[in-house]
Design a protein around this motif. Structure first.
Motif, PDB file in Angstrom:
ATOM      1  N   GLU A   1       0.834  -1.189   0.000  1.00  0.00           N
ATOM      2  CA  GLU A   1       0.000   0.000   0.000  1.00  0.00           C
ATOM      3  C   GLU A   1       0.872   1.244   0.000  1.00  0.00           C
ATOM      4  O   GLU A   1       1.995   1.243   0.498  1.00  0.00           O
ATOM      5  CB  GLU A   1      -0.910   0.057   1.239  1.00  0.00           C
ATOM      6  CG  GLU A   1      -1.870  -1.088   1.402  1.00  0.00           C
ATOM      7  CD  GLU A   1      -1.372  -2.112   2.380  1.00  0.00           C
ATOM      8  OE1 GLU A   1      -2.193  -2.796   3.008  1.00  0.00           O
ATOM      9  OE2 GLU A   1      -0.133  -2.240   2.508  1.00  0.00           O
ATOM     10  N   SER A   2       0.332   2.302  -0.535  1.00  0.00           N
ATOM     11  CA  SER A   2       0.995   3.597  -0.511  1.00  0.00           C
ATOM     12  C   SER A   2      -0.065   4.682  -0.600  1.00  0.00           C
ATOM     13  O   SER A   2      -1.227   4.412  -0.893  1.00  0.00           O
ATOM     14  CB  SER A   2       1.995   3.740  -1.664  1.00  0.00           C
ATOM     15  OG  SER A   2       1.331   3.633  -2.904  1.00  0.00           O
ATOM     16  N   GLY A   3       0.361   5.909  -0.344  1.00  0.00           N
ATOM     17  CA  GLY A   3      -0.539   7.040  -0.481  1.00  0.00           C
ATOM     18  C   GLY A   3      -1.018   7.618   0.836  1.00  0.00           C
ATOM     19  O   GLY A   3      -1.663   8.679   0.855  1.00  0.00           O
ATOM     20  N   GLY A   4      -0.730   6.942   1.950  1.00  0.00           N
ATOM     21  CA  GLY A   4      -1.129   7.495   3.234  1.00  0.00           C
ATOM     22  C   GLY A   4      -0.344   8.757   3.552  1.00  0.00           C
ATOM     23  O   GLY A   4       0.803   8.914   3.143  1.00  0.00           O
ATOM     24  N   ALA A   5      -0.972   9.661   4.289  1.00  0.00           N
ATOM     25  CA  ALA A   5      -0.329  10.934   4.598  1.00  0.00           C
ATOM     26  C   ALA A   5      -1.093  11.634   5.709  1.00  0.00           C
ATOM     27  O   ALA A   5      -2.133  11.157   6.177  1.00  0.00           O
ATOM     28  CB  ALA A   5      -0.284  11.823   3.363  1.00  0.00           C
ATOM     29  N   LEU A   6      -0.563  12.777   6.118  1.00  0.00           N
ATOM     30  CA  LEU A   6      -1.243  13.673   7.047  1.00  0.00           C
ATOM     31  C   LEU A   6      -1.982  14.722   6.226  1.00  0.00           C
ATOM     32  O   LEU A   6      -1.358  15.418   5.409  1.00  0.00           O
ATOM     33  CB  LEU A   6      -0.223  14.341   7.962  1.00  0.00           C
ATOM     34  CG  LEU A   6      -0.736  15.486   8.842  1.00  0.00           C
ATOM     35  CD1 LEU A   6      -1.772  14.975   9.838  1.00  0.00           C
ATOM     36  CD2 LEU A   6       0.442  16.145   9.572  1.00  0.00           C
ATOM     37  N   VAL A   7      -3.287  14.810   6.430  1.00  0.00           N
ATOM     38  CA  VAL A   7      -4.089  15.787   5.700  1.00  0.00           C
ATOM     39  C   VAL A   7      -5.012  16.501   6.674  1.00  0.00           C
ATOM     40  O   VAL A   7      -5.270  16.016   7.776  1.00  0.00           O
ATOM     41  CB  VAL A   7      -4.927  15.143   4.576  1.00  0.00           C
ATOM     42  CG1 VAL A   7      -4.039  14.537   3.522  1.00  0.00           C
ATOM     43  CG2 VAL A   7      -5.891  14.105   5.141  1.00  0.00           C
TER      44      VAL A   7
ATOM     45  N   GLY B   1       0.061  -2.095   5.297  1.00  0.00           N
ATOM     46  CA  GLY B   1      -0.673  -0.948   5.818  1.00  0.00           C
ATOM     47  C   GLY B   1      -0.020   0.375   5.489  1.00  0.00           C
ATOM     48  O   GLY B   1       1.199   0.465   5.291  1.00  0.00           O
ATOM     49  N   THR B   2      -0.838   1.402   5.428  1.00  0.00           N
ATOM     50  CA  THR B   2      -0.350   2.768   5.208  1.00  0.00           C
ATOM     51  C   THR B   2      -1.120   3.696   6.140  1.00  0.00           C
ATOM     52  O   THR B   2      -2.334   3.566   6.298  1.00  0.00           O
ATOM     53  CB  THR B   2      -0.497   3.194   3.738  1.00  0.00           C
ATOM     54  OG1 THR B   2       0.108   4.470   3.541  1.00  0.00           O
ATOM     55  CG2 THR B   2      -1.957   3.253   3.286  1.00  0.00           C
ATOM     56  N   GLN B   3      -0.405   4.609   6.779  1.00  0.00           N
ATOM     57  CA  GLN B   3      -0.994   5.460   7.804  1.00  0.00           C
ATOM     58  C   GLN B   3      -1.699   6.668   7.182  1.00  0.00           C
ATOM     59  O   GLN B   3      -1.106   7.399   6.370  1.00  0.00           O
ATOM     60  CB  GLN B   3       0.087   5.962   8.770  1.00  0.00           C
ATOM     61  CG  GLN B   3      -0.413   6.936   9.826  1.00  0.00           C
ATOM     62  CD  GLN B   3      -1.286   6.272  10.869  1.00  0.00           C
ATOM     63  OE1 GLN B   3      -0.952   5.227  11.399  1.00  0.00           O
ATOM     64  NE2 GLN B   3      -2.436   6.895  11.171  1.00  0.00           N
ATOM     65  N   VAL B   4      -2.943   6.851   7.591  1.00  0.00           N
ATOM     66  CA  VAL B   4      -3.707   8.045   7.219  1.00  0.00           C
ATOM     67  C   VAL B   4      -4.018   8.804   8.499  1.00  0.00           C
ATOM     68  O   VAL B   4      -4.591   8.247   9.438  1.00  0.00           O
ATOM     69  CB  VAL B   4      -5.013   7.673   6.492  1.00  0.00           C
ATOM     70  CG1 VAL B   4      -5.882   8.899   6.295  1.00  0.00           C
ATOM     71  CG2 VAL B   4      -4.699   7.013   5.154  1.00  0.00           C
ATOM     72  N   THR B   5      -3.644  10.060   8.540  1.00  0.00           N
ATOM     73  CA  THR B   5      -3.909  10.907   9.699  1.00  0.00           C
ATOM     74  C   THR B   5      -4.623  12.161   9.222  1.00  0.00           C
ATOM     75  O   THR B   5      -4.127  12.862   8.324  1.00  0.00           O
ATOM     76  CB  THR B   5      -2.613  11.290  10.427  1.00  0.00           C
ATOM     77  OG1 THR B   5      -1.920  10.099  10.806  1.00  0.00           O
ATOM     78  CG2 THR B   5      -2.928  12.103  11.673  1.00  0.00           C
ATOM     79  N   VAL B   6      -5.786  12.413   9.815  1.00  0.00           N
ATOM     80  CA  VAL B   6      -6.572  13.578   9.443  1.00  0.00           C
ATOM     81  C   VAL B   6      -6.600  14.524  10.637  1.00  0.00           C
ATOM     82  O   VAL B   6      -7.090  14.169  11.710  1.00  0.00           O
ATOM     83  CB  VAL B   6      -8.004  13.191   9.027  1.00  0.00           C
ATOM     84  CG1 VAL B   6      -8.761  14.418   8.533  1.00  0.00           C
ATOM     85  CG2 VAL B   6      -7.980  12.108   7.959  1.00  0.00           C
ATOM     86  N   SER B   7      -6.075  15.709  10.444  1.00  0.00           N
ATOM     87  CA  SER B   7      -6.015  16.680  11.528  1.00  0.00           C
ATOM     88  C   SER B   7      -7.264  17.557  11.527  1.00  0.00           C
ATOM     89  O   SER B   7      -7.834  17.854  10.482  1.00  0.00           O
ATOM     90  CB  SER B   7      -4.767  17.555  11.386  1.00  0.00           C
ATOM     91  OG  SER B   7      -4.831  18.309  10.197  1.00  0.00           O
ATOM     92  N   SER B   8      -7.661  17.958  12.708  1.00  0.00           N
ATOM     93  CA  SER B   8      -8.869  18.785  12.824  1.00  0.00           C
ATOM     94  C   SER B   8      -8.543  20.267  12.737  1.00  0.00           C
ATOM     95  O   SER B   8      -7.391  20.661  12.726  1.00  0.00           O
ATOM     96  CB  SER B   8      -9.563  18.493  14.152  1.00  0.00           C
ATOM     97  OG  SER B   8      -8.689  18.720  15.223  1.00  0.00           O
TER      98      SER B   8
END
Length: 123
Positions: A6-12, A116-123
């Motif tokens: 997997e790829s493409g995870g990021a902090l958004v 796995g790839t980490q996805v983090t969504v900031s508020s």
């Protein structure tokens, strides 16, 4: 041996978009089906979206109308397009695929998981 990466995870930020990719490599004959799952800290792994057969798809209620699963059989790659991301979407995202691959005995099907790839969504 087949590998899923997997790829493409990021902090958004909240409201942003990401496209996750799941590339299958190895002696692949075909990808029979694919799904995306996620696991947040302290939670069990849960289904996000998957193909159910005949090209139909199924989504978790939390993903409906925001996420889209797709599969490029020619490239042996699956995708999860995620729009309107929310902080509660923060998790490690995994792809899962049932792959028919070549073996010493002809072909056989087996289910594989990516790392796995980490996805983090900031508020």
């Amino acid at each position: 041996q087949v590998q899923l990466v997997e790829s493409g995870g990021a902090l958004v930020q909240t409201g942003g978009s990401l496209r996750l990719s799941c590339a299958a490599s190895g002696r692949i004959r075909s990808i029979n089906t694919m799904g995306w799952y996620r696991q947040a800290p302290g939670n069990q792994r849960e289904l996000v979206a998957r193909f159910t057969g005949g090209g139909s798809t199924a989504y978790a209620d939390s993903a409906k109308d925001r996420f889209t699963i797709s599969l490029d059989n020619a490239m042996n790659t699956g995708y999860l397009q995620m729009n309107s991301l929310k902080p509660e979407d923060t998790a490690v995202y995994y792809c899962n695929a049932d792959v028919r691959h070549y073996s010493a005995f002809g072909t056989q099907s087996r289910t594989y998981w990516g790392q796995g790839t980490q996805v983090t969504v900031s508020s």
